[in-house]
Write a protein that holds these residues in place. Structure first.
Motif, PDB file in Angstrom:
ATOM      1  N   SER A  89       0.960  -1.217   0.009  1.00 12.33           N
ATOM      2  CA  SER A  89      -0.146   0.029  -0.001  1.00 12.33           C
ATOM      3  C   SER A  89       0.878   1.400  -0.037  1.00 12.33           C
ATOM      4  O   SER A  89       0.550   2.256  -0.611  1.00 12.33           O
ATOM      5  N   PRO A 117      -6.330  -8.066  -2.561  1.00 15.52           N
ATOM      6  CA  PRO A 117      -7.504  -7.681  -2.102  1.00 15.52           C
ATOM      7  C   PRO A 117      -7.335  -5.889  -1.666  1.00 15.52           C
ATOM      8  O   PRO A 117      -8.159  -5.201  -2.033  1.00 15.52           O
ATOM      9  N   ALA A 118      -6.298  -5.884  -0.912  1.00 15.86           N
ATOM     10  CA  ALA A 118      -6.025  -4.476  -0.541  1.00 15.86           C
ATOM     11  C   ALA A 118      -5.784  -3.586  -1.813  1.00 15.86           C
ATOM     12  O   ALA A 118      -6.370  -2.485  -1.780  1.00 15.86           O
ATOM     13  N   LEU A 120      -6.869  -3.976  -4.909  1.00  8.53           N
ATOM     14  CA  LEU A 120      -8.177  -3.978  -5.474  1.00  8.53           C
ATOM     15  C   LEU A 120      -9.080  -2.760  -4.516  1.00  8.53           C
ATOM     16  O   LEU A 120      -9.843  -1.973  -5.277  1.00  8.53           O
ATOM     17  N   ASP A 121      -9.015  -2.659  -3.530  1.00  7.94           N
ATOM     18  CA  ASP A 121      -9.931  -1.717  -2.640  1.00  7.94           C
ATOM     19  C   ASP A 121      -9.242  -0.365  -2.837  1.00  7.94           C
ATOM     20  O   ASP A 121      -9.891   0.581  -2.914  1.00  7.94           O
ATOM     21  N   MET A 122      -7.724  -0.404  -3.237  1.00  5.53           N
ATOM     22  CA  MET A 122      -7.095   0.825  -3.201  1.00  5.53           C
ATOM     23  C   MET A 122      -7.456   1.297  -4.836  1.00  5.53           C
ATOM     24  O   MET A 122      -7.798   2.667  -4.833  1.00  5.53           O
ATOM     25  N   THR A 124     -10.057   1.010  -7.149  1.00  7.91           N
ATOM     26  CA  THR A 124     -11.488   0.694  -7.250  1.00  7.91           C
ATOM     27  C   THR A 124     -11.923   0.571  -8.709  1.00  7.91           C
ATOM     28  O   THR A 124     -13.104   0.137  -8.766  1.00  7.91           O
ATOM     29  N   SER A 141      -9.456 -13.786   3.006  1.00  4.98           N
ATOM     30  CA  SER A 141      -9.687 -12.696   2.361  1.00  4.98           C
ATOM     31  C   SER A 141      -9.453 -13.005   0.971  1.00  4.98           C
ATOM     32  O   SER A 141     -10.074 -12.362   0.002  1.00  4.98           O
ATOM     33  N   THR A 145     -12.360 -12.684  -1.883  1.00 12.07           N
ATOM     34  CA  THR A 145     -12.380 -11.826  -3.114  1.00 12.07           C
ATOM     35  C   THR A 145     -12.632 -12.382  -4.502  1.00 12.07           C
ATOM     36  O   THR A 145     -13.083 -12.104  -5.204  1.00 12.07           O
ATOM     37  N   CYS A 149     -15.660 -10.717  -6.252  1.00 11.49           N
ATOM     38  CA  CYS A 149     -15.270  -9.372  -6.780  1.00 11.49           C
ATOM     39  C   CYS A 149     -15.709  -9.194  -8.173  1.00 11.49           C
ATOM     40  O   CYS A 149     -16.062 -10.222  -8.651  1.00 11.49           O
ATOM     41  N   GLN A 151     -14.228  -6.897 -10.110  1.00  7.39           N
ATOM     42  CA  GLN A 151     -13.096  -6.695 -11.218  1.00  7.39           C
ATOM     43  C   GLN A 151     -12.867  -7.908 -12.052  1.00  7.39           C
ATOM     44  O   GLN A 151     -12.710  -8.875 -11.198  1.00  7.39           O
TER      45      GLN A 151
END
Length: 223
Positions: A89, A117-118, A120-122, A124, A141, A145, A149, A151
């Protein structure tokens, strides 16, 4: 080709190096490479998939977290996982905040998939796609996902991989956003035990599927 090397201060202020490779002044987007602990960006799947992205005019970001070093020898697996998510991140915050990429791919191998997963959250936007190589399906997780998900993604895992789970894969296959490839007899390295030539053929087939996935998604993005 240009290579730009940098680093960030990551978890517990430990240095996390990364490299951005470029072949064009106007890249279509950014491919983010998240290797495993022992499977580096120099290993076949990352070497050739990086080439596939570069040939399609994407920049490639290699996040070279050094979790095998003595700095991390007292870390539990849970703490290294926390470091992974924090460090990836942090690198992305620095890279993305200083660029104007319009699309993203994230490619993770094994341990590296736990950061997807993190990511893809960032990122979006629907122009972010994921390639999951031998994902750790035992991680909740990761599994959730892949199962839910929206995406687009490509999931590749051999049926002889210790993380392969037929029941979980059946759930993932039901997700219309995820394409699945299950190479026969392939282990965690996506190679075949005691068969060099079949191992080469398996890796070649995986790289071709990745190349086709990029091509298809590029057409979707342009349509």
């Amino acid at each position: 080709m240009k290579n730009r090397s940098h680093y960030v201060s990551g978890y517990k202020l430990l240095k996390i190096p990364y490299v951005i490779q470029s072949k064009t002044e106007q890249p279509k987007g950014l491919a983010i490479m998240l290797p495993g602990i022992g499977y580096t960006v120099k290993s076949p799947l990352f070497h050739f998939s990086s080439g596939a992205f570069l040939n399609k005019e994407y920049d490639v970001l290699h996040v070279n977290y050094p979790y095998y070093s003595t700095d991390y020898e007292d870390f539990s697996f849970e703490e290294i996982t926390s470091a992974l998510i924090n460090d990836v991140s942090t690198v992305l915050n620095e890279v993305v905040n200083h660029t104007i990429y319009k699309s993203y791919y994230v490619v993770g191998k094994s341990f590296g998939t736990m950061a997807i997963p993190a990511v893809l959250d960032m990122l979006t936007t629907q122009s972010t796609k994921a390639i999951w190589l031998t994902p750790r399906l035992i991680d909740l997780s990761v599994f959730q996902t892949l199962k839910a998900c929206k995406q687009g993604g490509l999931c590749v895992i051999g049926d002889k991989d210790p993380f392969y789970d037929a029941e979980k894969m059946n759930h993932i296959i039901m997700n219309p956003s995820i394409e699945c490839m299950i190479p026969s007899d392939a282990n965690h390295a996506l190679e075949v035990d005691n068969d060099i030539l079949k191992s080469i053929d398996t890796v070649k087939s995986v790289i071709k599927r990745i190349d086709d996935f990029i091509t298809l998604k590029d057409r979707v993005l342009k349509s």
